[in-house]
Structures are given as structure tokens and as C-alpha cells.
Design a protein around this motif. Structure first.
Motif, mmCIF file in Angstrom:
data_model
loop_
_atom_site.group_PDB
_atom_site.id
_atom_site.type_symbol
_atom_site.label_atom_id
_atom_site.label_comp_id
_atom_site.label_asym_id
_atom_site.label_seq_id
_atom_site.Cartn_x
_atom_site.Cartn_y
_atom_site.Cartn_z
ATOM 1 N N PHE A 181 0.820 -1.209 0.000
ATOM 2 C CA PHE A 181 0.000 0.000 0.000
ATOM 3 C C PHE A 181 0.856 1.263 0.000
ATOM 4 O O PHE A 181 0.391 2.337 -0.394
ATOM 5 C CB PHE A 181 -0.924 0.011 1.223
ATOM 6 N N GLN A 182 2.117 1.153 0.433
ATOM 7 C CA GLN A 182 2.978 2.333 0.520
ATOM 8 C C GLN A 182 3.172 2.991 -0.840
ATOM 9 O O GLN A 182 3.244 4.223 -0.936
ATOM 10 C CB GLN A 182 4.343 1.952 1.082
ATOM 11 N N ASP A 183 3.279 2.188 -1.887
ATOM 12 C CA ASP A 183 3.479 2.744 -3.222
ATOM 13 C C ASP A 183 2.273 3.579 -3.656
ATOM 14 O O ASP A 183 2.423 4.683 -4.192
ATOM 15 C CB ASP A 183 3.732 1.618 -4.231
ATOM 16 N N ASP A 184 1.073 3.052 -3.423
ATOM 17 C CA ASP A 184 -0.137 3.788 -3.778
ATOM 18 C C ASP A 184 -0.277 5.062 -2.943
ATOM 19 O O ASP A 184 -0.633 6.127 -3.454
ATOM 20 C CB ASP A 184 -1.374 2.912 -3.571
ATOM 21 N N VAL A 200 5.786 4.927 8.644
ATOM 22 C CA VAL A 200 6.745 5.476 7.676
ATOM 23 C C VAL A 200 6.019 6.313 6.634
ATOM 24 O O VAL A 200 6.450 7.424 6.286
ATOM 25 C CB VAL A 200 7.537 4.339 7.006
ATOM 26 N N SER A 201 4.909 5.791 6.128
ATOM 27 C CA SER A 201 4.167 6.509 5.083
ATOM 28 C C SER A 201 3.569 7.809 5.591
ATOM 29 O O SER A 201 3.506 8.801 4.862
ATOM 30 C CB SER A 201 3.063 5.605 4.515
ATOM 31 N N ILE A 202 3.128 7.810 6.854
ATOM 32 C CA ILE A 202 2.522 9.007 7.433
ATOM 33 C C ILE A 202 3.514 10.170 7.458
ATOM 34 O O ILE A 202 3.123 11.344 7.436
ATOM 35 C CB ILE A 202 1.986 8.695 8.844
ATOM 36 N N THR A 203 4.813 9.868 7.483
ATOM 37 C CA THR A 203 5.792 10.959 7.468
ATOM 38 C C THR A 203 5.672 11.797 6.208
ATOM 39 O O THR A 203 6.173 12.925 6.159
ATOM 40 C CB THR A 203 7.233 10.413 7.573
ATOM 41 N N GLY A 204 5.003 11.276 5.190
ATOM 42 C CA GLY A 204 4.794 12.035 3.962
ATOM 43 C C GLY A 204 3.998 13.306 4.180
ATOM 44 O O GLY A 204 4.107 14.260 3.392
ATOM 45 N N PHE A 205 3.184 13.352 5.249
ATOM 46 C CA PHE A 205 2.443 14.573 5.547
ATOM 47 C C PHE A 205 3.387 15.718 5.913
ATOM 48 O O PHE A 205 3.061 16.888 5.723
ATOM 49 C CB PHE A 205 1.467 14.332 6.702
ATOM 50 N N TRP A 206 4.534 15.375 6.467
ATOM 51 C CA TRP A 206 5.507 16.395 6.861
ATOM 52 C C TRP A 206 6.662 16.517 5.857
ATOM 53 O O TRP A 206 7.119 17.604 5.570
ATOM 54 C CB TRP A 206 6.074 16.080 8.237
ATOM 55 N N LEU A 207 7.113 15.370 5.335
ATOM 56 C CA LEU A 207 8.260 15.370 4.432
ATOM 57 C C LEU A 207 7.865 15.486 2.971
ATOM 58 O O LEU A 207 8.716 15.768 2.121
ATOM 59 C CB LEU A 207 9.076 14.073 4.623
ATOM 60 N N HIS A 208 6.583 15.208 2.681
ATOM 61 C CA HIS A 208 6.038 15.223 1.316
ATOM 62 C C HIS A 208 6.588 14.093 0.446
ATOM 63 O O HIS A 208 6.125 13.888 -0.664
ATOM 64 C CB HIS A 208 6.289 16.577 0.623
ATOM 65 N N ASP A 209 7.590 13.379 0.932
ATOM 66 C CA ASP A 209 8.136 12.239 0.201
ATOM 67 C C ASP A 209 8.836 11.349 1.231
ATOM 68 O O ASP A 209 9.839 11.748 1.815
ATOM 69 C CB ASP A 209 9.140 12.689 -0.864
ATOM 70 N N ASP A 233 10.339 8.477 0.744
ATOM 71 C CA ASP A 233 11.267 7.511 0.151
ATOM 72 C C ASP A 233 12.544 7.360 0.974
ATOM 73 O O ASP A 233 13.085 6.248 1.105
ATOM 74 C CB ASP A 233 11.627 7.923 -1.277
ATOM 75 N N GLY A 234 13.058 8.453 1.507
ATOM 76 C CA GLY A 234 14.271 8.374 2.308
ATOM 77 C C GLY A 234 14.074 7.536 3.560
ATOM 78 O O GLY A 234 14.902 6.679 3.897
ATOM 79 N N VAL A 235 12.968 7.763 4.258
ATOM 80 C CA VAL A 235 12.663 6.992 5.465
ATOM 81 C C VAL A 235 12.430 5.530 5.104
ATOM 82 O O VAL A 235 12.847 4.616 5.826
ATOM 83 C CB VAL A 235 11.433 7.580 6.179
ATOM 84 N N ARG A 236 11.783 5.293 3.971
ATOM 85 C CA ARG A 236 11.541 3.925 3.525
ATOM 86 C C ARG A 236 12.851 3.192 3.264
ATOM 87 O O ARG A 236 12.972 1.992 3.562
ATOM 88 C CB ARG A 236 10.670 3.915 2.270
ATOM 89 N N SER A 237 13.817 3.867 2.700
ATOM 90 C CA SER A 237 15.103 3.236 2.409
ATOM 91 C C SER A 237 15.807 2.804 3.697
ATOM 92 O O SER A 237 16.379 1.710 3.776
ATOM 93 C CB SER A 237 16.006 4.194 1.621
#
Length: 289
Positions: free
Chosen positions: A102-105, A188-197, A199-203
Motif C-alpha cells: 500500500f505504501q506505493d499507492d 513510515v508513510s505518514i511521514t509524507g504529511f511532513w516530508l512530502h516524500d 522515500d528516504g525513510v523507507r530506504s
């Protein structure tokens, strides 16, 4: 017209949760849609299954050589060590040790701005994505989990469960492992609300997950304090616990403790994700998005 609905709804739109269908029926419909969606990627599934099998053969051969030099290493005999490899290969994509699903979507929807639409839907945001991940995992376990395990049992001397009930407990442990994995990936995905991306955290999470889950090496072989730490971190619930259940190394009170360990981390991570979602929603409202 641009379709802003999450991908699963394009194949099987669930009914309105305010209608007569119970909420559980809604999530079941979402999970079925995700299952059907992943079943359409036949070429990718075949390629992934083949890759899992090849890597399983390589790793199992390496483990055989290691256990011939060090018999009963970590309390595993040779057949158990080889079986550990094949069970871990079966779980690799099922519980998304590498991340994804689901992270990709969700990441795509952050980038497109469609995430704002998701937050206004009359369905729980976290529950929706959990249901999609359950559907995905069911398909992956059925295909990319079963086939490599069968090949491994044909090519190597493996150790299958002796008690029929072990299979049911193993599936329960896999379900709990998936929920723990979802909880980690959701945070990890929720960080997108603050980081907007994210991918770095996912790595970073990928490396941590591969190491501390026991995917590369059984946690029992980790030295000293590192092994003690790895055994109590949530990643141990992804591979180490289900594999030990399959090998019937966890029995009686130990088995209940292992399942309780998974359940505790599942509840804690879902609660943490709920809290992070609440903070993110407040942020979106403050920004007017």
C-alpha cells in the motif's frame, strides 16, 4: 475525467459504509478488490516467484555448508536451518519485509495531492489501507509464499510441522506479522504529511527491517546485547516468530508468549499510527489542505 479513488476502488467499489452492509463487509470488499488487483500482475508474479525460489536455493545451500561446519548452530539442526530459509522466503513479500504494498499507492497520492480526498471519505483512513494490505498479502502468500516452500521441500530435506494444529497457528502468526508490518509501514508513510516524500525513510526502514527481522540470519545467532535487543524489537515479529512457530520451536507457554509478543506490537503500532494520523490531519486542516 480524472479518477481520484484509491486503486482498489477502480476494480471493486465497496458500498457506502453508512448503508446496510456492515463495516466489516466494506473492508472485506476492499480486501477482495486488492486481491484481484494483484492477481492481474501475472508476469510480475511469475518473475517474483522464480526469483524467490532461486534465492532460496542459494541461501539454503549456503546454510547447509554453514551447518555442516557448525552442527546445531543456534539450536537448529540442518533440516530446520534449511526450512528457516524457505519459510522466510515465503514470508518475504507476504509480510512486505522490504516495504511496499500500500505504501506505493499512498506515496503516489501524496505526490498528486489526492491524499486530501482520501481524508474526506466516509471510511477510516487507516482501516482502508490495512484492508488493502490484507488482500495483497493473501494473494502473495497463496502464490509467492506457497510455491517456493513446495520447491524447497522437493529439493532439500526440510522439516514440516508434525502437528496439524501448527499450520493454523502458523497462519495466525503470519496474520499478526502482517499487522505489525503494516503498522511499521503506515508510520513510515505518514511521514509524507511532513516530508512530502517518504522515500528516504523507507530506504532506511528497508535496511533495518531486513537485518532485525531475521531475514538474513536467524536472530538467535546475533551476538550478546545485539541479539537481546533484536529479539524484543517489532521486526522480530515479521520473520523470526512465524518461522519458529512453523518449526515448532515455540510450544506451550512459549507459543502463547510469542503470539502475545506479536499481538502487543500490532496493537501498539496501530495505536501509534492512529496518533500520527490524528496529528497529520490537524496539520492538513491548519494548512487549509
Amino acid at each position: 475525467m480524472l479518477n481520484l479513488a484509491p486503486p482498489e476502488t477502480r476494480t471493486a467499489r465497496p458500498p457506502d459504509p453508512t448503508g446496510p452492509l456492515p463495516v466489516l463487509g466494506l473492508y472485506a470488499a476492499v480486501a477482495r478488490g486488492a486481491f484481484r488487483r494483484y492477481s492481474t500482475y501475472r508476469a510480475a508474479t511469475v518473475a517474483g516467484t522464480f526469483t524467490n525460489t532461486v534465492f532460496g536455493i542459494i541461501l539454503a545451500s549456503s546454510f547447509l555448508a554453514l551447518w555442516q561446519a557448525r552442527p546445531s548452530l543456534g539450536g537448529y539442526d540442518q533440516s530446520q536451518a534449511v526450512t528457516y530459509i524457505w519459510v522466510s522466503q515465503a514470508l518475504l513479500v507476504t509480510v512486505a519485509v522490504w516495504g511496499g504494498g500500500f505504501q506505493d499507492d499512498l506515496q503516489d497520492r501524496f505526490r498528486s495531492g489526492d491524499i486530501a480526498v482520501d481524508l474526506y471519505r466516509p471510511v477510516d483512513f487507516q482501516g482502508w489501507w490495512l484492508a488493502t494490505d490484507l488482500g495483497r498479502a493473501a494473494f502473495q502468500l497463496l502464490v509467492r509464499g506457497t510455491v517456493p516452500l513446495l520447491v524447497g521441500a522437493l529439493v532439500f530435506r526440510t522439516r514440516m510441522p508434525e502437528q496439524p494444529l501448527t499450520w493454523a497457528v502458523f497462519l495466525l502468526s503470519v496474520l499478526l506479522a502482517l499487522v505489525v508490518s503494516f503498522g511499521l509501514r503506515f508510520l513510515v508513510s505518514i511521514t509524507g504529511f511532513w516530508l512530502h516524500d517518504s522515500d528516504g525513510v523507507r530506504s532506511v526502514m528497508l535496511v533495518v527491517s531486513m537485518f532485525f527481522s531475521g531475514m538474513l540470519l536467524p536472530i538467535v545467532l546475533f551476538p550478546g546485547l545485539l541479539g537481546d535487543l533484536a529479539a524484543v524489537l517489532p521486526w522480530a515479529a515479521l520473520v523470526k516468530v512465524p518461522t519458529d512457530v512453523f518449526l515448532e520451536r515455540s510450544t506451550g507457554a512459549g507459543l502463547l508468549g510469542a503470539l502475545g509478543f506479536q499481538l502487543a506490537w500490532a496493537v501498539a503500532l496501530l495505536a501509534a499510527g492512529r496518533g500520527a494520523q490524528w496529528l497529520a490531519t490537524r496539520k492538513v486542516v491548519v494548512q487549509g489542505g
